[in-house]
Motif scaffolding. Sequence first.
Motif, PDB file in Angstrom:
ATOM      1  N   GLU A   1       0.805  -1.212   0.000  1.00 19.82           N
ATOM      2  CA  GLU A   1       0.000   0.000   0.000  1.00 19.82           C
ATOM      3  C   GLU A   1       0.847   1.274   0.000  1.00 19.82           C
ATOM      4  O   GLU A   1       0.496   2.266  -0.620  1.00 19.82           O
ATOM      5  N   TYR A   2       1.968   1.245   0.717  1.00 15.50           N
ATOM      6  CA  TYR A   2       2.761   2.473   0.873  1.00 15.50           C
ATOM      7  C   TYR A   2       4.116   2.417   0.158  1.00 15.50           C
ATOM      8  O   TYR A   2       4.899   3.352   0.241  1.00 15.50           O
ATOM      9  N   GLY A   3       4.401   1.269  -0.471  1.00 12.27           N
ATOM     10  CA  GLY A   3       5.652   1.149  -1.214  1.00 12.27           C
ATOM     11  C   GLY A   3       6.891   1.122  -0.345  1.00 12.27           C
ATOM     12  O   GLY A   3       7.981   1.483  -0.793  1.00 12.27           O
ATOM     13  N   LEU A   4       6.746   0.695   0.904  1.00 13.61           N
ATOM     14  CA  LEU A   4       7.927   0.616   1.770  1.00 13.61           C
ATOM     15  C   LEU A   4       8.726  -0.644   1.460  1.00 13.61           C
ATOM     16  O   LEU A   4       8.187  -1.638   0.985  1.00 13.61           O
ATOM     17  N   SER A   5      10.028  -0.605   1.753  1.00 15.47           N
ATOM     18  CA  SER A   5      10.836  -1.808   1.588  1.00 15.47           C
ATOM     19  C   SER A   5      10.441  -2.783   2.693  1.00 15.47           C
ATOM     20  O   SER A   5       9.846  -2.396   3.700  1.00 15.47           O
ATOM     21  N   GLU A   6      10.778  -4.044   2.481  1.00 21.17           N
ATOM     22  CA  GLU A   6      10.427  -5.048   3.480  1.00 21.17           C
ATOM     23  C   GLU A   6      11.077  -4.726   4.817  1.00 21.17           C
ATOM     24  O   GLU A   6      10.468  -4.857   5.871  1.00 21.17           O
ATOM     25  N   TYR A   7      12.319  -4.272   4.750  1.00 19.03           N
ATOM     26  CA  TYR A   7      13.045  -3.964   5.985  1.00 19.03           C
ATOM     27  C   TYR A   7      12.351  -2.832   6.756  1.00 19.03           C
ATOM     28  O   TYR A   7      12.097  -2.944   7.950  1.00 19.03           O
ATOM     29  N   ASP A   8      12.017  -1.750   6.050  1.00 26.21           N
ATOM     30  CA  ASP A   8      11.345  -0.626   6.705  1.00 26.21           C
ATOM     31  C   ASP A   8       9.997  -1.048   7.289  1.00 26.21           C
ATOM     32  O   ASP A   8       9.641  -0.667   8.404  1.00 26.21           O
ATOM     33  N   ALA A   9       9.268  -1.853   6.512  1.00 23.28           N
ATOM     34  CA  ALA A   9       7.957  -2.309   6.974  1.00 23.28           C
ATOM     35  C   ALA A   9       8.118  -3.138   8.246  1.00 23.28           C
ATOM     36  O   ALA A   9       7.379  -2.979   9.211  1.00 23.28           O
ATOM     37  N   LYS A  10       9.146  -3.994   8.274  1.00 24.84           N
ATOM     38  CA  LYS A  10       9.368  -4.855   9.445  1.00 24.84           C
ATOM     39  C   LYS A  10       9.656  -4.015  10.684  1.00 24.84           C
ATOM     40  O   LYS A  10       9.130  -4.271  11.764  1.00 24.84           O
TER      41      LYS A  10
ATOM     42  N   PHE B   1       0.993   5.188  14.618  1.00 24.41           N
ATOM     43  CA  PHE B   1       1.437   6.574  14.435  1.00 24.41           C
ATOM     44  C   PHE B   1       1.745   6.836  12.956  1.00 24.41           C
ATOM     45  O   PHE B   1       1.324   7.847  12.385  1.00 24.41           O
ATOM     46  N   PHE B   2       2.445   5.887  12.359  1.00 27.57           N
ATOM     47  CA  PHE B   2       2.795   5.993  10.938  1.00 27.57           C
ATOM     48  C   PHE B   2       1.536   6.136  10.078  1.00 27.57           C
ATOM     49  O   PHE B   2       1.427   7.037   9.242  1.00 27.57           O
ATOM     50  N   GLU B   3       0.555   5.280  10.335  1.00 21.69           N
ATOM     51  CA  GLU B   3      -0.659   5.325   9.511  1.00 21.69           C
ATOM     52  C   GLU B   3      -1.465   6.601   9.734  1.00 21.69           C
ATOM     53  O   GLU B   3      -2.106   7.108   8.818  1.00 21.69           O
ATOM     54  N   GLU B   4      -1.430   7.112  10.970  1.00 26.43           N
ATOM     55  CA  GLU B   4      -2.105   8.380  11.250  1.00 26.43           C
ATOM     56  C   GLU B   4      -1.460   9.506  10.429  1.00 26.43           C
ATOM     57  O   GLU B   4      -2.134  10.388   9.914  1.00 26.43           O
ATOM     58  N   CYS B   5      -0.127   9.490  10.330  1.00 31.90           N
ATOM     59  CA  CYS B   5       0.597  10.497   9.533  1.00 31.90           C
ATOM     60  C   CYS B   5       0.189  10.439   8.072  1.00 31.90           C
ATOM     61  O   CYS B   5      -0.040  11.464   7.428  1.00 31.90           O
ATOM     62  N   ILE B   6       0.102   9.193   7.549  1.00 29.16           N
ATOM     63  CA  ILE B   6      -0.187   9.004   6.133  1.00 29.16           C
ATOM     64  C   ILE B   6      -1.553   9.591   5.770  1.00 29.16           C
ATOM     65  O   ILE B   6      -1.771  10.058   4.659  1.00 29.16           O
TER      66      ILE B   6
ATOM     67  N   GLU C   1      -2.604  12.286   6.525  1.00 34.04           N
ATOM     68  CA  GLU C   1      -2.413  13.711   6.218  1.00 34.04           C
ATOM     69  C   GLU C   1      -1.833  13.903   4.815  1.00 34.04           C
ATOM     70  O   GLU C   1      -1.392  14.991   4.466  1.00 34.04           O
ATOM     71  N   LYS C   2      -1.805  12.824   4.056  1.00 38.56           N
ATOM     72  CA  LYS C   2      -1.346  12.869   2.665  1.00 38.56           C
ATOM     73  C   LYS C   2       0.103  13.341   2.527  1.00 38.56           C
ATOM     74  O   LYS C   2       0.397  14.288   1.808  1.00 38.56           O
ATOM     75  N   VAL C   3       0.982  12.693   3.252  1.00 41.34           N
ATOM     76  CA  VAL C   3       2.408  12.977   3.096  1.00 41.34           C
ATOM     77  C   VAL C   3       3.088  11.722   2.562  1.00 41.34           C
ATOM     78  O   VAL C   3       2.533  10.629   2.633  1.00 41.34           O
ATOM     79  N   ASN C   4       4.296  11.903   2.042  1.00 40.66           N
ATOM     80  CA  ASN C   4       5.034  10.809   1.419  1.00 40.66           C
ATOM     81  C   ASN C   4       5.392   9.717   2.449  1.00 40.66           C
ATOM     82  O   ASN C   4       6.146   9.977   3.381  1.00 40.66           O
ATOM     83  N   PRO C   5       4.861   8.489   2.263  1.00 43.63           N
ATOM     84  CA  PRO C   5       5.079   7.424   3.251  1.00 43.63           C
ATOM     85  C   PRO C   5       6.559   7.115   3.482  1.00 43.63           C
ATOM     86  O   PRO C   5       6.976   6.890   4.610  1.00 43.63           O
ATOM     87  N   LYS C   6       7.324   7.100   2.405  1.00 40.43           N
ATOM     88  CA  LYS C   6       8.742   6.746   2.520  1.00 40.43           C
ATOM     89  C   LYS C   6       9.473   7.781   3.393  1.00 40.43           C
ATOM     90  O   LYS C   6      10.307   7.433   4.235  1.00 40.43           O
TER      91      LYS C   6
END
Lengths: 500, 96
Positions: A333-342, A353-358, A360-365
């Motif tokens: 959904e957010y195009g994160l690498s597996e490592y970052d997602a883990k 917290f991460f999903e709450e930020c997203i 607000e329509k900001v770049n997930p990476k």
Amino acid sequence: MNQYEPVIGLEVHVQLKTESKIFCACRTAFGAEPNQNTCPVCFGLPGSLPVLNERVLELAIKVGLALDCEISPKIKFDRKNYFYPDLPKAYQISQYDMPVSKSGYLIIRTTAPHPNPLPRQIEGGQAQGEGRVRVLQERKIGITRAHLEEDAGKLLHEGITDGSWVDYNRAGVPLLEIVSEPDIRSPDEAYDYLMALKSILQYLDVSDCNMEEGSLRCDANISVRKKRDEKLGTKVEIKNLNSFRAVQKAIAFEIERQTGAVEGGETIRQETRLWNEGKQETISMRSKEFAHDYRYFPEPDLVPFSVPATKIEDIRKSIPELPFSRMGRFQSEYGLSEYDAKVLIADKKWADFFEECIKEKVNPKLVSNWLQTDTAGLLNERKIEISAAKITAKTFAGLIKLIEKGTISGKIAKEVLPMMLDTGNTAEAIVKEKGMEQVTDVGALEQAIDRVIQENPGPAGQVREGKKQAMGFLVGKVMQLTGGKANPKMVNELLAKKLS
Amino acid sequence: MESKINIDQVAKLARLSLKPEEKGKLSKDLENILAYVDLLQELDTSKVEPTSHVLPIENVFRKDKVIESGVRNFVLDHAPKRDGKFFKVPKVIEGL
């Protein structure tokens, strides 16, 4: 090459999150006065009768389902008999042959090398700041069983010389013992298993998983055998492991000790050893010959239990998205690498917290990077949890927006973030108040550049002669002069133009 | 016939210290009990559902609700040894 391999199984005791104890109405909260949370049932006084806390069984089933276990159609409790001053009844109510659940598994993603990984191997992302690619491997760790039991009391030895003190507040606190198959093959894998398990338990909201308060404990069983041997070696149990890192270190120590012993022609003795954190070694406990003769028999004071299928389905429906699937979703959904997602999903609070930020329509990476490096580090220094920090998902997203728009550079953002954490102010307010906006005004930048060229004729001359290495030095000077507020890209362009 | 009962081990597990004459008597008692269980084993129970409890009831629960018992002081007063809010026992430290 080392011709021996370790075989490791872990027993994790997790305190289930309830108000009252497993078989009586005493409070379970941590930090009460000694022996305050006691009653005739958990003291085991004559005439008292244990009755199972309904919530305990529900939570145990929830964990069983999350670990893909079979929930036993018939559940019963048994007495495990032994004498010890922390055990008021001289038996512990536990489960022997009909545990709540059995035969499950947990899939972990680990960087630990393994001789027989599952066929699927996933390319890992770039580890932040380290510049090396980590390849995560999927490993399936079997769960033998998860059974309920009551905790024992606590013995205190410090501050007293002529005896020991006993506090029975923990006697009767509900525990779920999760026993893994001997599928673990390295200290790192043990660590990853524990992290994955803890993460699931937190997502399920069944336990606080606080090792310091005793709501999560771990014992390790370790043996070594010749590689390709089918037969298991003699196992040694290690206790007194006070952190996941201690588990990792104790296992590493024990592998070395046992391998050395076997290579030297010694036979390994089946025993219990204690991890000594100060000396970083395991020490043999004087083993008692009949210590493991617990003479289990069915607990006559408790009736058997059978959970209706409809009830199990209700509990299944209450299970939220678990870390493993959330990790997959963060990638797709957010195009994160597996490592970052883990890293992000490991702690539910961070992932939320991460999903709450997203939202607000900001770049997930960008959010992921700023959370994992700077924010995690700053919160660590301040010893505060992200959920308790003065920064909110909305204000954090505000900071990211300023970076995206180019209002501030990454360098300035690194100064703004700690101020946000300490004051709770928004990034916009801080940047405005301190005049930290990035200078993008060509006139102002040219002025600074002219001055730098004038003050550094040597390097400027080198650039004019085509020696590009001196560019970095001049850009640095301009950044210094503008207090880090100049837009580095524009400085580069303007400098290059002036010195061409 | 050699005794099926290791009376020393049974006594040790039960924290009993037995006199030699008691050992003989108790061994015999325990062997009689085992012999009786052997007799029961001869019954055909293939059509009987196994049970671990004498009453035909199951699923007896209590709600997860706290009730303060207030018994601490009574129980501490009756302990062999009390030290303030703690029970006091002979020194026990394993290993270390």
